[in-house]
Motif scaffolding. Sequence first.
Motif, PDB file in Angstrom:
ATOM      1  N   GLU A  73       0.620  -1.068   0.682  1.00 48.12           N
ATOM      2  CA  GLU A  73      -0.307  -0.214   0.074  1.00 48.12           C
ATOM      3  C   GLU A  73       0.852   1.428  -0.308  1.00 48.12           C
ATOM      4  O   GLU A  73       0.990   2.064  -0.612  1.00 48.12           O
ATOM      5  N   GLU A 107      -4.280   9.131   6.343  1.00 53.03           N
ATOM      6  CA  GLU A 107      -5.134   9.687   5.497  1.00 53.03           C
ATOM      7  C   GLU A 107      -4.673  10.126   4.338  1.00 53.03           C
ATOM      8  O   GLU A 107      -4.021  10.653   3.987  1.00 53.03           O
ATOM      9  N   LEU A 108      -5.241   9.416   3.443  1.00 56.24           N
ATOM     10  CA  LEU A 108      -4.863   9.892   1.521  1.00 56.24           C
ATOM     11  C   LEU A 108      -5.307  11.512   1.712  1.00 56.24           C
ATOM     12  O   LEU A 108      -4.639  12.495   1.131  1.00 56.24           O
ATOM     13  N   ASN A 109      -6.431  11.817   2.697  1.00 60.42           N
ATOM     14  CA  ASN A 109      -6.924  12.968   2.649  1.00 60.42           C
ATOM     15  C   ASN A 109      -5.856  14.835   3.483  1.00 60.42           C
ATOM     16  O   ASN A 109      -5.551  15.232   3.131  1.00 60.42           O
ATOM     17  N   LEU A 146      -5.740  13.170  -5.999  1.00 66.19           N
ATOM     18  CA  LEU A 146      -7.145  13.115  -5.165  1.00 66.19           C
ATOM     19  C   LEU A 146      -7.236  11.587  -6.115  1.00 66.19           C
ATOM     20  O   LEU A 146      -7.394   9.983  -6.580  1.00 66.19           O
ATOM     21  N   GLU A 162      -6.467   7.405  -6.638  1.00 70.64           N
ATOM     22  CA  GLU A 162      -7.592   6.625  -6.213  1.00 70.64           C
ATOM     23  C   GLU A 162      -7.998   5.849  -7.999  1.00 70.64           C
ATOM     24  O   GLU A 162      -9.034   4.966  -7.838  1.00 70.64           O
ATOM     25  N   GLN A 175      -4.706   2.845  -7.678  1.00 67.21           N
ATOM     26  CA  GLN A 175      -5.832   2.621  -6.766  1.00 67.21           C
ATOM     27  C   GLN A 175      -5.528   2.250  -5.160  1.00 67.21           C
ATOM     28  O   GLN A 175      -5.637   1.884  -4.122  1.00 67.21           O
ATOM     29  N   GLU A 226      -5.449   3.292  -1.113  1.00 67.77           N
ATOM     30  CA  GLU A 226      -6.258   3.335  -0.428  1.00 67.77           C
ATOM     31  C   GLU A 226      -6.807   4.539   0.180  1.00 67.77           C
ATOM     32  O   GLU A 226      -5.828   5.295   0.721  1.00 67.77           O
ATOM     33  N   LYS A 227      -8.118   4.711   1.168  1.00 69.49           N
ATOM     34  CA  LYS A 227      -7.882   6.425   1.774  1.00 69.49           C
ATOM     35  C   LYS A 227      -7.447   6.638   2.463  1.00 69.49           C
ATOM     36  O   LYS A 227      -7.101   7.554   3.354  1.00 69.49           O
ATOM     37  N   GLU A 228      -7.189   5.196   3.421  1.00 68.30           N
ATOM     38  CA  GLU A 228      -6.063   5.598   4.400  1.00 68.30           C
ATOM     39  C   GLU A 228      -4.990   4.650   4.400  1.00 68.30           C
ATOM     40  O   GLU A 228      -5.687   3.174   4.499  1.00 68.30           O
TER      41      GLU A 228
END
Length: 343
Positions: free
Chosen positions: A203, A247-249, A268, A272, A277, A279-281
């Motif tokens: 990841e 976190e991706l944010n 973003l 994504e 792909q 993950e958001k975290e």
Amino acid sequence: MSIVNLIVHEVQKAEGESKALLVARPNENPIDAEAEQLAAKVTHLFNRSGMNTGQFSNPEGSEEGSKLPALLHKHFNGEGFDDFAAFSKACAAEYVRYLEPVSDAEGGLLWFNHYELGGSHFLFIVLLKRKAGITLGEDLSFAQVHQLETDKLHMALRVNLSAYHDRDDTRYIAFRFGKAPKWESEYFTQFIGCDEPKVAAKETRKLVEAASAFCQSAALPSKAANEFKRAVAEQCLEKAEEREPLELNDIARQIETRFSPEQASKFLELAESDAFQVEKEIFVEKAALKKLTRASGSNRSLTLSFDTDLLGESIQFNADTGELTIKELPRSLLKQLMSLESK
């Protein structure tokens, strides 16, 4: 870390046998200095590289698959266990159910540790093994002893009980296998009942690749790209030290601050996309971050590695010719070269 409950059970099974015997301790182990020392050692080993994360396939349990989620749902109420000894014994019996069909697998000691940290509850289930050693008696004669193997973990699971109970996180399970063979890691994964486990190193590599691709797609100048990559690496390392997911944010906010909201949205979208792909975290694997801040490569006769922020400074790269020009060589290398030149 404040230990709340602690108990150890033994699973007896020799390699090649198809039957295992569970020797269950009736009551919890005392939480003394030795227990706290071992807990600290286990935690240190667990937080090293090789982490997998995920969630239960059936958080409340089902008739098929692992019974571990159902046991947690039954015995943990969000603040504590109604009967930790009974819960751990049932879990150990479930572990034996998956262990027995694997003829090459051996037994060991199952360590169950419920603790609190930062206002959250956690559960460790760890397979420990004994190893032979030699000691000296009072008369200075040699004798063989069996002691716990604490220099490595074989298999270990950590559940964020608070996140699992409140259902506010999709990555509340973390587990690792050490150098266990595939057949051993498979039965342990089945015992856990984890839904599509995520490998931290893989990841993290996805995030690194997405960050590099963003710099290229945004046509960032070399210096700006290096600054961005270093900022991402520092943010990842901070989360790794805190043992918290990134976190991706968080990365998107870095881009918005340094560049623009439009660039943040583009990152973003890229991260994504089907190509990455991300993950958001994610749980960060430190070793996988090196490519963010270093360029390296080798062949049979040459190995080269350097910080990417040297590009455009003491290192110049000509994309048209594929040539790399290096100034300000390391003193030791320069000394060797001068010595060779004088011969």
